[in-house]
Design an enzyme around this catalytic site. Structure first.
Site, PDB file in Angstrom:
ATOM      1  N   THR A 171       1.646  -1.451   6.423  1.00 30.65           N
ATOM      2  CA  THR A 171       2.381  -0.638   5.470  1.00 30.65           C
ATOM      3  C   THR A 171       3.803  -1.024   5.774  1.00 30.65           C
ATOM      4  O   THR A 171       4.095  -1.515   6.848  1.00 30.65           O
ATOM      5  CB  THR A 171       2.177   0.866   5.771  1.00 30.65           C
ATOM      6  OG1 THR A 171       0.930   1.295   5.226  1.00 30.65           O
ATOM      7  CG2 THR A 171       3.246   1.741   5.175  1.00 30.65           C
ATOM      8  N   ARG A 199      -9.249   5.748  -3.363  1.00 33.98           N
ATOM      9  CA  ARG A 199      -8.765   6.413  -2.144  1.00 33.98           C
ATOM     10  C   ARG A 199      -7.230   6.402  -2.119  1.00 33.98           C
ATOM     11  O   ARG A 199      -6.603   5.393  -2.396  1.00 33.98           O
ATOM     12  CB  ARG A 199      -9.317   5.691  -0.911  1.00 33.98           C
ATOM     13  CG  ARG A 199      -8.822   6.242   0.431  1.00 33.98           C
ATOM     14  CD  ARG A 199      -7.635   5.459   0.946  1.00 33.98           C
ATOM     15  NE  ARG A 199      -7.268   5.859   2.311  1.00 33.98           N
ATOM     16  CZ  ARG A 199      -6.189   5.426   2.945  1.00 33.98           C
ATOM     17  NH1 ARG A 199      -5.378   4.572   2.363  1.00 33.98           N
ATOM     18  NH2 ARG A 199      -5.913   5.829   4.163  1.00 33.98           N
ATOM     19  N   VAL A 200      -6.660   7.529  -1.788  1.00 38.43           N
ATOM     20  CA  VAL A 200      -5.203   7.607  -1.673  1.00 38.43           C
ATOM     21  C   VAL A 200      -4.860   7.953  -0.227  1.00 38.43           C
ATOM     22  O   VAL A 200      -5.462   8.857   0.360  1.00 38.43           O
ATOM     23  CB  VAL A 200      -4.631   8.684  -2.629  1.00 38.43           C
ATOM     24  CG1 VAL A 200      -3.135   8.838  -2.439  1.00 38.43           C
ATOM     25  CG2 VAL A 200      -4.942   8.318  -4.078  1.00 38.43           C
ATOM     26  N   GLY A 201      -3.929   7.223   0.339  1.00 36.30           N
ATOM     27  CA  GLY A 201      -3.535   7.459   1.733  1.00 36.30           C
ATOM     28  C   GLY A 201      -2.339   8.389   1.841  1.00 36.30           C
ATOM     29  O   GLY A 201      -2.019   9.132   0.907  1.00 36.30           O
ATOM     30  N   ASP A 202      -1.690   8.332   2.965  1.00 36.49           N
ATOM     31  CA  ASP A 202      -0.536   9.209   3.221  1.00 36.49           C
ATOM     32  C   ASP A 202       0.754   8.686   2.586  1.00 36.49           C
ATOM     33  O   ASP A 202       1.677   9.454   2.299  1.00 36.49           O
ATOM     34  CB  ASP A 202      -0.311   9.353   4.728  1.00 36.49           C
ATOM     35  CG  ASP A 202      -0.045   8.003   5.389  1.00 36.49           C
ATOM     36  OD1 ASP A 202      -0.829   7.046   5.144  1.00 36.49           O
ATOM     37  OD2 ASP A 202       0.944   7.885   6.135  1.00 36.49           O
ATOM     38  N   THR A 222       3.428   4.987   9.221  1.00 34.60           N
ATOM     39  CA  THR A 222       2.362   3.985   9.105  1.00 34.60           C
ATOM     40  C   THR A 222       1.266   4.337  10.088  1.00 34.60           C
ATOM     41  O   THR A 222       1.546   4.724  11.227  1.00 34.60           O
ATOM     42  CB  THR A 222       2.869   2.553   9.392  1.00 34.60           C
ATOM     43  OG1 THR A 222       1.722   1.694   9.457  1.00 34.60           O
ATOM     44  CG2 THR A 222       3.631   2.450  10.693  1.00 34.60           C
ATOM     45  N   GLY A 223       0.030   4.236   9.638  1.00 33.78           N
ATOM     46  CA  GLY A 223      -1.076   4.560  10.531  1.00 33.78           C
ATOM     47  C   GLY A 223      -2.286   4.978   9.740  1.00 33.78           C
ATOM     48  O   GLY A 223      -2.365   4.728   8.535  1.00 33.78           O
ATOM     49  N   GLY A 225      -4.077   6.845   7.533  1.00 34.54           N
ATOM     50  CA  GLY A 225      -3.598   7.774   6.520  1.00 34.54           C
ATOM     51  C   GLY A 225      -4.265   9.147   6.511  1.00 34.54           C
ATOM     52  O   GLY A 225      -3.592  10.169   6.393  1.00 34.54           O
TER      53      GLY A 225
HETATM   54  N1  ASP Z   1      -0.963   4.674   6.194  1.00 35.70           N
HETATM   55  C1  ASP Z   1      -1.578   3.670   5.375  1.00 35.70           C
HETATM   56  C2  ASP Z   1      -2.768   4.234   4.670  1.00 35.70           C
HETATM   57  O1  ASP Z   1      -3.518   4.967   5.276  1.00 35.70           O
HETATM   58  C3  ASP Z   1      -2.028   2.487   6.121  1.00 35.70           C
HETATM   59  C4  ASP Z   1      -1.090   1.946   7.103  1.00 35.70           C
HETATM   60  O2  ASP Z   1      -0.043   2.496   7.410  1.00 35.70           O
HETATM   61  O3  ASP Z   1      -1.413   0.886   7.610  1.00 35.70           O
HETATM   62  O4  ASP Z   1      -2.970   3.900   3.532  1.00 35.70           O
END
Ligand code: ASP
Length: 304
Positions: A171, A199-202, A222-223, A225
């Site tokens: 990200t 799917r929707v992330g953070d 980032t991480g 989600g």
């Molecule tokens: N946070 C992002 C998600 O879950 C992925 C990422 O940061 O690598 O979509």
């Protein structure tokens, strides 16, 4: 006083898994984005323009999982999420599940400035992009042999992967403080390899993957989600500062090294406050990150 920080994702990043040449390429991408954002601030520009431009650069750099370098979802397609927020008046814009948008951060900014809404998704976001003249690209533009291989390895399973091997996240994001005292944050992602369609992330969720408030801080995450959503990460940091009087450093430490860890939420974030203090904590093995602080000192780092 001006300062900026950027990230290119967190995860299982080990020196032993990386070649020198690849490391140089990653750092080059970070440096370039950092300079673009910093130059805007140096000329007296706004923090919102600095974070947008830095993220724009990272979206165009194929090594990062955003824009051009986005991962494949379970249907073998690219669905991207992005958001942007200004700390002065809490204005925000975001898009989720968008395909074929060259730079989702520009679309998020357009949602913020040209609509009465905060978050547009999927086909509606795409139609809006066409209306406001945001660049559209064919699937071929987003095709990447390495990403495709990552997806092929797990496509027939229920597994979904954070970017790259094991738990490497991907990200991109930026946070900045401009001379006028305004904070801003922006985040953009392709999400996770083989994620379910829809799917929707953070990352596109204001208060979770992105947040900016001049009274407290600007944050880009980032991480993993799902775990970040359940921890309401970015706003939690702001709240710890606003209601509990914690410093940015204290607030980040609690959220990244305690709250997230307790529920298995791997990842990290970048954050900046009104004093130009920068924090870049992560509980994974590494996080692509860079910053230029209020003294003009530059840092580009990958590992702990
Ligand atoms: N946070 C992002 C998600 O879950 C992925 C990422 O940061 O690598 O979509």
């Amino acid at each position: 006083m001006i300062a900026i920080a950027i990230h290119g994702g967190a995860g299982t990043l080990r020196k032993s898994d990386m070649t020198d040449a690849l490391e140089i390429e990653y750092k080059l991408g970070l440096e370039r984005a950092l300079e673009v954002g910093f130059n805007i601030l140096k000329k007296g520009g706004r923090s919102i323009d600095a974070v947008e431009s830095a993220v724009f650069e990272l979206e165009n750099y194929p090594l990062f999982n955003a824009g051009k370098g986005s991962v494949f979802n379970s249907e073998g397609k690219h669905e991207m999420d992005a958001s942007i927020m200004e700390g002065k008046d809490l204005k925000a814009g975001a898009v989720s599940g968008v395909s074929n948008i060259k730079n989702p951060v520009l679309l998020a900014r357009a949602v913020m400035e040209k609509t009465e809404h905060v978050l547009l998704s999927g086909e509606g976001a795409f139609q809006f992009a066409k209306q406001v003249g945001i660049s559209i690209e064919s699937d071929a533009y987003f095709y990447n042999e390495f990403r495709h291989q990552q997806w092929l390895e797990i496509k027939d399973s229920d597994a979904f992967k954070l970017d790259h091997s094991e738990k490497k996240f991907g990200t991109v994001g930026a946070v900045a403080l401009s001379e006028d005292g305004n904070l801003a944050a922006a985040t953009s992602t392709g999400g996770m390899t083989n994620k379910k369609f829809g799917r929707v992330g953070d990352s596109p969720i204001i208060g979770i993957g992105t947040y900016a408030n001049n009274n407290t801080c600007a944050v880009s995450c980032t991480g993993h989600g799902e775990l970040f959503i359940r921890s309401v990460v970015a706003y939690d940091i702001s709240c710890l500062m606003e209601y509990k009087g914690l410093t940015l450093h204290e607030a980040c430490n609690i959220v990244v090294y305690d709250k997230l860890v307790k529920i298995g939420g791997e990842g990290g974030l970048i954050a900046i406050d009104q004093g130009g203090n920068i924090e870049m904590p992560f509980n994974s093995e590494g996080m692509f990150r860079g910053a230029i602080n209020t003294n003009g000192e530059r840092t580009i780092m990958i590992y702990k």
